[in-house]
Scaffold this active site. Sequence first.
Site, PDB file in Angstrom:
ATOM      1  N   ASP A  24       5.038  15.709 -33.883  1.00  0.00           N
ATOM      2  CA  ASP A  24       5.644  16.383 -35.022  1.00  0.00           C
ATOM      3  C   ASP A  24       4.756  16.304 -36.264  1.00  0.00           C
ATOM      4  OD1 ASP A  24       6.113  13.572 -35.106  1.00  0.00           O
ATOM      5  OD2 ASP A  24       7.530  13.883 -36.735  1.00  0.00           O
ATOM      6  N   GLU A  25       5.028  17.162 -37.203  1.00  0.00           N
ATOM      7  CA  GLU A  25       4.466  17.131 -38.560  1.00  0.00           C
ATOM      8  C   GLU A  25       2.942  16.937 -38.577  1.00  0.00           C
ATOM      9  OE1 GLU A  25       8.143  15.526 -41.262  1.00  0.00           O
ATOM     10  OE2 GLU A  25       6.914  13.997 -40.287  1.00  0.00           O
ATOM     11  N   VAL A  26       2.245  17.780 -37.846  1.00  0.00           N
ATOM     12  CA  VAL A  26       0.783  17.713 -37.844  1.00  0.00           C
ATOM     13  C   VAL A  26       0.255  18.616 -38.956  1.00  0.00           C
ATOM     14  CG1 VAL A  26      -1.310  18.083 -36.500  1.00  0.00           C
ATOM     15  CG2 VAL A  26       0.790  17.310 -35.358  1.00  0.00           C
TER      16      VAL A  26
END
Length: 565
Positions: free
Chosen positions: A355-357
Amino acid sequence: MKAVQFLQPLLGIAFAVIVCVNGYIVDPGPVVKATKGEVWPKPRNQTKSQHFNVIKPGSFHFQVANYTCDILDKALVRYSNIVVSIGNNTRRKLASRSYTVPTSNELRNSNGGHHRTWRTDNNFNGYLEEVIVDLKAPCETLPYLSMDEEYTIVVDDYHAILSSFSIWGMLRALESFSQLVVLSDDGSTLRINATTINDGPRFSHRGLLVDTSRHFIDKRTLLQILDGMAYNKLNVFHWHIVDDHSFPYESMSFPELSGQGAFHPSMVYSQADIALIIEEARLRGIRVMSEFDTPGHTRSWGVSHPELLTTCYDQYKGKLGPMDPTRESTYTFLSTLFREVIEVFPDRYVHLGGDEVGFECWASNPNILEYMKQNRLYSFEMLEEKFIQRIVDQIDVLNRSSLVWQEVYVNGVRLPNGTVVHVWTGNRQDLLNKITRDGLPALLSSCWYLDHLSTGGDWRKFYNCDPHDFIGTGAQKALVLGGEACMWSEVVNPYNILPRIFPRVSATAEKLWSPASVDNADEAAHRLEEHTCRMNHRGIPAQPPNGPGFLYLKTLLSGSGRKGH
């Protein structure tokens, strides 16, 4: 001037308030009155009567009638202590406060006067000294997804029987039985009403995520969290063990990760610590599922291994970004680490994050851009997909199954059959419909973020969320394995994490265990008031759920072996 207003406060309990010049006039006493002897989460089927048995702490015991094992033997010790501790210390502690305890066979009337003994009460069935524990099949060693947690309880005139075909179901039966035992109103006796329960969970995955990277959570506190999970019939401890800010996992293959990436040398989970957490969880029928998030949320990895991360340029010069997906050495490193992880954590599932790259650093790096050009990758989502695909395939080769956050699915990564997609943000109904329509199993967390605070007893917002509240076929809804409450630790540490989790996670626990028809938050409020008091008694510093009230004297004064409120 006076006005009468009828308000619906945050607690959800309607009451009349008279607004006058000098303030508010309210009724005295607790806002929500606790139940007595009600089970949390609410069982699937339960019948009970006013007939009761009395338990003598000195002679009460469990008797194994069939199979047993170390899990059951240790559980019987724990629950024997829980049951008898309800009354063992009450007389001594009340006496130390100059409270006159009535003789054991006397009842008090509402005015404090004595009347007939409870032994002559028409509802008194007799003494319950022995509880038969009938485990009908040999024990399994490790808890797992879709394990059998069904059980029955029968308490009638003179005996009690707990039955299950599974050790995991027997653990849930013991928890429910312990919640049925209460002190009489005068504090003189332990009682249990005649009761029949047939119970089992609605969902097989009922989890709690605990983040131990943003703030280190010590081993003792994690063990208390496991106790609290067992009291709520939660069965997955999702250990988000490392992240950007610290790397507290002590790796055998790469000890320098924690040696340089932990906040402090004392803030590291040794292999012995991890083994203890896994074992104590196993004894409570709780799976421990690790998460090593990649390619983002990995800045702490780069303290000892900067070569794993992407070098940033331009306005981000001097910074390190997500893992570098263009280097073969990155995948070699991760393969070695994940081979270790599956040896340390025996659960079949490994959470890979995803997530959240952030793409800013990749976009600034000329080597990344050239790699994308050579490999015809036209977006950073495609580059991320290529990375995640390699990691998912590594886990698949190791004969383990993956969980990934929803971004991995949304970005179009080809996921092996059985890969679980974890929904944490956005339109959950739409996402659950799409994920399950594609034949993939799903977990829900987006409505159960414990770090999202509201004023008052905010458990209701968690209680009013259901994993099946999306449009889909029966086959699609069967692919929803359950869900997890998430305790991210940006603003919690060992001093406040327990009251932040409990009893708010209890709302999630009931939604994942009890039938869908159990959806009345007003009714649940009374049971949760009791359950919170029960957890306090057992050493879990759960915060008040419903506003003004009190801990029952009999609960406040009796001890459970661990320091609590």
